[in-house]
Design an enzyme around this catalytic site. Structure first.
Site, PDB file in Angstrom:
ATOM      1  N   ASP A  33      60.472  -0.343   7.008  1.00 38.93           N
ATOM      2  CA  ASP A  33      60.498  -0.824   8.225  1.00 38.93           C
ATOM      3  C   ASP A  33      60.902  -2.144   7.928  1.00 38.93           C
ATOM      4  OD1 ASP A  33      58.752  -0.300  11.123  1.00 38.93           O
ATOM      5  OD2 ASP A  33      59.547  -2.224  10.684  1.00 38.93           O
ATOM      6  N   ILE A  34      61.991  -2.597   9.048  1.00 40.68           N
ATOM      7  CA  ILE A  34      62.324  -4.192   8.884  1.00 40.68           C
ATOM      8  C   ILE A  34      61.534  -4.968   9.078  1.00 40.68           C
ATOM      9  CG2 ILE A  34      63.098  -4.469  11.296  1.00 40.68           C
ATOM     10  CD1 ILE A  34      65.895  -5.143  10.290  1.00 40.68           C
ATOM     11  N   ASN A  91      54.484   6.571  17.540  1.00 41.72           N
ATOM     12  CA  ASN A  91      54.534   6.198  18.831  1.00 41.72           C
ATOM     13  C   ASN A  91      55.352   7.276  19.704  1.00 41.72           C
ATOM     14  OD1 ASN A  91      52.878   4.055  18.549  1.00 41.72           O
ATOM     15  ND2 ASN A  91      54.538   2.905  17.365  1.00 41.72           N
ATOM     16  N   GLN A  98      56.492   2.730  21.988  1.00 38.56           N
ATOM     17  CA  GLN A  98      57.658   3.349  21.181  1.00 38.56           C
ATOM     18  C   GLN A  98      58.961   2.590  21.397  1.00 38.56           C
ATOM     19  OE1 GLN A  98      58.610   7.601  21.624  1.00 38.56           O
ATOM     20  NE2 GLN A  98      60.332   7.350  20.176  1.00 38.56           N
ATOM     21  N   HIS A 104      60.143   9.072  14.977  1.00 38.24           N
ATOM     22  CA  HIS A 104      59.946   8.528  13.253  1.00 38.24           C
ATOM     23  C   HIS A 104      58.356   8.458  13.363  1.00 38.24           C
ATOM     24  CE1 HIS A 104      60.175   5.255  16.425  1.00 38.24           C
ATOM     25  NE2 HIS A 104      59.338   4.727  15.793  1.00 38.24           N
ATOM     26  N   HIS A 106      55.603   6.235  10.906  1.00 37.99           N
ATOM     27  CA  HIS A 106      55.421   5.139  10.036  1.00 37.99           C
ATOM     28  C   HIS A 106      54.330   5.497   9.019  1.00 37.99           C
ATOM     29  CE1 HIS A 106      56.670   1.942  13.329  1.00 37.99           C
ATOM     30  NE2 HIS A 106      56.627   3.073  13.833  1.00 37.99           N
TER      31      HIS A 106
HETATM   32  P1  AMP Z   1      58.053   2.186  17.222  1.00 36.09           P
HETATM   33  O1  AMP Z   1      57.457   1.093  18.086  1.00 36.09           O
HETATM   34  O2  AMP Z   1      57.277   3.163  16.693  1.00 36.09           O
HETATM   35  O3  AMP Z   1      59.501   2.593  17.879  1.00 36.09           O
HETATM   36  O4  AMP Z   1      58.698   1.330  15.786  1.00 36.09           O
HETATM   37  C1  AMP Z   1      60.018   1.185  15.638  1.00 36.09           C
HETATM   38  C2  AMP Z   1      60.071   0.424  14.416  1.00 36.09           C
HETATM   39  O5  AMP Z   1      61.331   0.342  13.931  1.00 36.09           O
HETATM   40  C3  AMP Z   1      59.583  -0.926  14.444  1.00 36.09           C
HETATM   41  O6  AMP Z   1      58.320  -1.072  13.348  1.00 36.09           O
HETATM   42  C4  AMP Z   1      60.627  -2.052  13.892  1.00 36.09           C
HETATM   43  O7  AMP Z   1      60.346  -2.773  13.198  1.00 36.09           O
HETATM   44  C5  AMP Z   1      61.653  -0.843  13.143  1.00 36.09           C
HETATM   45  N1  AMP Z   1      63.119  -1.234  13.061  1.00 36.09           N
HETATM   46  C6  AMP Z   1      63.675  -1.597  13.971  1.00 36.09           C
HETATM   47  N2  AMP Z   1      64.982  -1.733  13.681  1.00 36.09           N
HETATM   48  C7  AMP Z   1      65.027  -1.367  12.274  1.00 36.09           C
HETATM   49  C8  AMP Z   1      66.045  -1.280  11.437  1.00 36.09           C
HETATM   50  N3  AMP Z   1      67.220  -1.591  11.407  1.00 36.09           N
HETATM   51  N4  AMP Z   1      65.695  -0.844   9.972  1.00 36.09           N
HETATM   52  C9  AMP Z   1      64.170  -0.695   9.835  1.00 36.09           C
HETATM   53  N5  AMP Z   1      63.310  -0.675  10.677  1.00 36.09           N
HETATM   54  C10 AMP Z   1      63.656  -0.912  12.022  1.00 36.09           C
END
Ligand code: AMP
Length: 121
Positions: A33-34, A91, A98, A104, A106
């Site tokens: 995760d970024i 989520n 989400q 996805h 986590h």
């Molecule tokens: P969600 O709120 O469950 O949709 O989580 C989306 C997740 O994606 C968040 O924790 C972000 O930090 C992560 N995210 C967004 N863009 C990227 C990316 N390019 N590479 C890795 N993680 C990302």
């Protein structure tokens, strides 16, 4: 709701955006995760076009379901958190906040976490 081909994870799957591949097989891709919320914070996504866990669980064929969820367990083992324990979060939809409309999971671990929604102990 139709699947949005322009979402960030679709772009990662197509190789249009970079991601550090931690694991990949026919059913799943894992990358960090970024914005990590724990020492281990990995995202696992299916290769197919599913908006959320609800969409995936309802529509994916059995082989994809099994392949994906087995990959999640395998990745937790690879990340070294199988014994110490970890949290899976997915989520689904607006109230969950989400952000990315490609299913996805986590994987969070590597520290003692608070109960359920609390990020820290
Ligand atoms: P969600 O709120 O469950 O949709 O989580 C989306 C997740 O994606 C968040 O924790 C972000 O930090 C992560 N995210 C967004 N863009 C990227 C990316 N390019 N590479 C890795 N993680 C990302």
């Amino acid at each position: 709701m139709t699947y949005d081909e322009t979402n960030i994870f679709a772009k990662i799957l197509r190789g249009e955006l970079p991601a550090k591949k931690l694991y990949e097989d026919d059913y799943a891709l894992a990358f960090p995760d970024i914005h990590p919320q724990a020492p281990v914070h990995v995202l696992v996504i299916p290769k197919g076009k599913y908006i959320s866990a609800a969409d995936f669980n309802a529509k994916a064929p059995p082989e994809e379901l099994t392949g994906f969820y087995r990959a999640v367990a395998h990745i937790a083992r690879l990340m070294g958190v199988e014994e110490s324990g970890y949290r899976l979060i997915c989520n689904i939809g607006p109230d969950s906040q989400q952000m990315v409309p490609h299913f996805h999971v986590h994987i969070l671990g590597g520290k003692k976490m608070g109960h359920l929604l609390a990020a820290s102990a």
